[in-house]
Motif scaffolding. Structure first.
Motif, PDB file in Angstrom:
ATOM      1  N   PRO A 109     -13.170  -0.335   6.756  1.00 27.58           N
ATOM      2  CA  PRO A 109     -12.643   0.516   7.829  1.00 27.58           C
ATOM      3  C   PRO A 109     -11.119   0.457   7.950  1.00 27.58           C
ATOM      4  O   PRO A 109     -10.468   1.463   8.221  1.00 27.58           O
ATOM      5  CB  PRO A 109     -13.330  -0.021   9.087  1.00 27.58           C
ATOM      6  CG  PRO A 109     -14.630  -0.567   8.576  1.00 27.58           C
ATOM      7  CD  PRO A 109     -14.297  -1.170   7.221  1.00 27.58           C
ATOM      8  N   ALA A 110     -10.532  -0.696   7.699  1.00 28.56           N
ATOM      9  CA  ALA A 110      -9.082  -0.842   7.808  1.00 28.56           C
ATOM     10  C   ALA A 110      -8.325  -0.057   6.729  1.00 28.56           C
ATOM     11  O   ALA A 110      -7.117   0.136   6.842  1.00 28.56           O
ATOM     12  CB  ALA A 110      -8.706  -2.322   7.731  1.00 28.56           C
ATOM     13  N   ASP A 111      -9.028   0.417   5.697  1.00 37.43           N
ATOM     14  CA  ASP A 111      -8.391   1.166   4.609  1.00 37.43           C
ATOM     15  C   ASP A 111      -8.170   2.639   4.936  1.00 37.43           C
ATOM     16  O   ASP A 111      -7.416   3.319   4.242  1.00 37.43           O
ATOM     17  CB  ASP A 111      -9.264   1.121   3.339  1.00 37.43           C
ATOM     18  CG  ASP A 111      -9.407  -0.254   2.739  1.00 37.43           C
ATOM     19  OD1 ASP A 111      -8.474  -1.086   2.884  1.00 37.43           O
ATOM     20  OD2 ASP A 111     -10.463  -0.501   2.119  1.00 37.43           O
ATOM     21  N   VAL A 112      -8.849   3.158   5.959  1.00 30.41           N
ATOM     22  CA  VAL A 112      -8.892   4.609   6.172  1.00 30.41           C
ATOM     23  C   VAL A 112      -7.507   5.243   6.253  1.00 30.41           C
ATOM     24  O   VAL A 112      -7.253   6.270   5.614  1.00 30.41           O
ATOM     25  CB  VAL A 112      -9.757   4.969   7.395  1.00 30.41           C
ATOM     26  CG1 VAL A 112      -9.606   6.436   7.777  1.00 30.41           C
ATOM     27  CG2 VAL A 112     -11.222   4.644   7.112  1.00 30.41           C
ATOM     28  N   ALA A 113      -6.587   4.672   7.000  1.00 29.66           N
ATOM     29  CA  ALA A 113      -5.252   5.277   7.136  1.00 29.66           C
ATOM     30  C   ALA A 113      -4.543   5.344   5.789  1.00 29.66           C
ATOM     31  O   ALA A 113      -3.949   6.378   5.435  1.00 29.66           O
ATOM     32  CB  ALA A 113      -4.412   4.511   8.148  1.00 29.66           C
ATOM     33  N   ARG A 114      -4.610   4.284   5.014  1.00 27.06           N
ATOM     34  CA  ARG A 114      -3.956   4.270   3.697  1.00 27.06           C
ATOM     35  C   ARG A 114      -4.650   5.242   2.751  1.00 27.06           C
ATOM     36  O   ARG A 114      -3.993   5.959   1.994  1.00 27.06           O
ATOM     37  CB  ARG A 114      -3.954   2.851   3.124  1.00 27.06           C
ATOM     38  CG  ARG A 114      -3.426   2.746   1.731  1.00 27.06           C
ATOM     39  CD  ARG A 114      -1.930   3.016   1.627  1.00 27.06           C
ATOM     40  NE  ARG A 114      -1.558   2.979   0.216  1.00 27.06           N
ATOM     41  CZ  ARG A 114      -0.756   3.853  -0.368  1.00 27.06           C
ATOM     42  NH1 ARG A 114      -0.172   4.804   0.328  1.00 27.06           N
ATOM     43  NH2 ARG A 114      -0.491   3.766  -1.650  1.00 27.06           N
ATOM     44  N   LEU A 115      -5.972   5.301   2.772  1.00 29.54           N
ATOM     45  CA  LEU A 115      -6.702   6.226   1.897  1.00 29.54           C
ATOM     46  C   LEU A 115      -6.379   7.670   2.266  1.00 29.54           C
ATOM     47  O   LEU A 115      -6.231   8.522   1.375  1.00 29.54           O
ATOM     48  CB  LEU A 115      -8.207   5.973   1.975  1.00 29.54           C
ATOM     49  CG  LEU A 115      -8.665   4.575   1.544  1.00 29.54           C
ATOM     50  CD1 LEU A 115     -10.179   4.483   1.602  1.00 29.54           C
ATOM     51  CD2 LEU A 115      -8.133   4.199   0.168  1.00 29.54           C
TER      52      LEU A 115
END
Length: 150
Positions: free
Chosen positions: A10-16
């Motif tokens: 979930p913490a990856d969403v902004a970077r993805l």
């Protein structure tokens, strides 16, 4: 560059989402501004938070690419444009072949016909055009090439 491939978090969403935006802006100049905005909202609000993705990360666990994979079909593959040409996309496809457990099944991907860079990338890896659709999956006027690799 040290790279590994892991499942998304979930913490990856902004970077993805940032990777998706930059990659699309670099390769999808055929999209209308209205369609880009609509797709962007769907990717940000619905796709990235819910999809089980494979993520290529650097030595500091920072995402540099991501791939959606449904059985033997690559749903999405986006690489940070600053990292293009470093073998990350090819490594992701190699990972897809292993993760899909193909057992003789061809790996497939749908590519926007107007995205010459992506069509060339997949052809270079051994994908061949197996079919074509006049419109994308949402009915927009962006033809898709259906490509497969044995």
């Amino acid at each position: 560059m040290i790279m590994r491939i892991r499942r998304s978090r979930p913490a990856d969403v902004a970077r993805l989402h940032a990777i998706w935006r930059e990659a699309v802006l670099a390769t999808h100049d055929f999209l209308s501004a209205e369609d880009f905005a609509a797709i962007d909202a769907t990717v940000h609000d619905a796709y990235l938070p819910r999809a089980a993705l494979w993520v290529a990360v650097d030595g500091e666990d920072r995402p540099v690419a991501f791939m959606g994979l449904s059985e033997a079909h690559v749903d999405s593959l986006f690489v940070d444009p600053a990292m293009h040409g470093r073998g990350i996309g090819a490594a992701m496809i190699d990972h897809a072949r292993g993760a899909a457990g193909l057992g003789g099944t061809a790996l497939s991907v749908d590519v926007n016909e107007q995205n010459d860079k992506a069509v060339g990338f997949y052809a270079h890896l051994g994908f061949r055009v197996a079919g074509r659709s006049e419109r994308d999956d949402e009915g927009r006027p962006y033809p898709l090439l259906h490509m497969t690799m044995a």
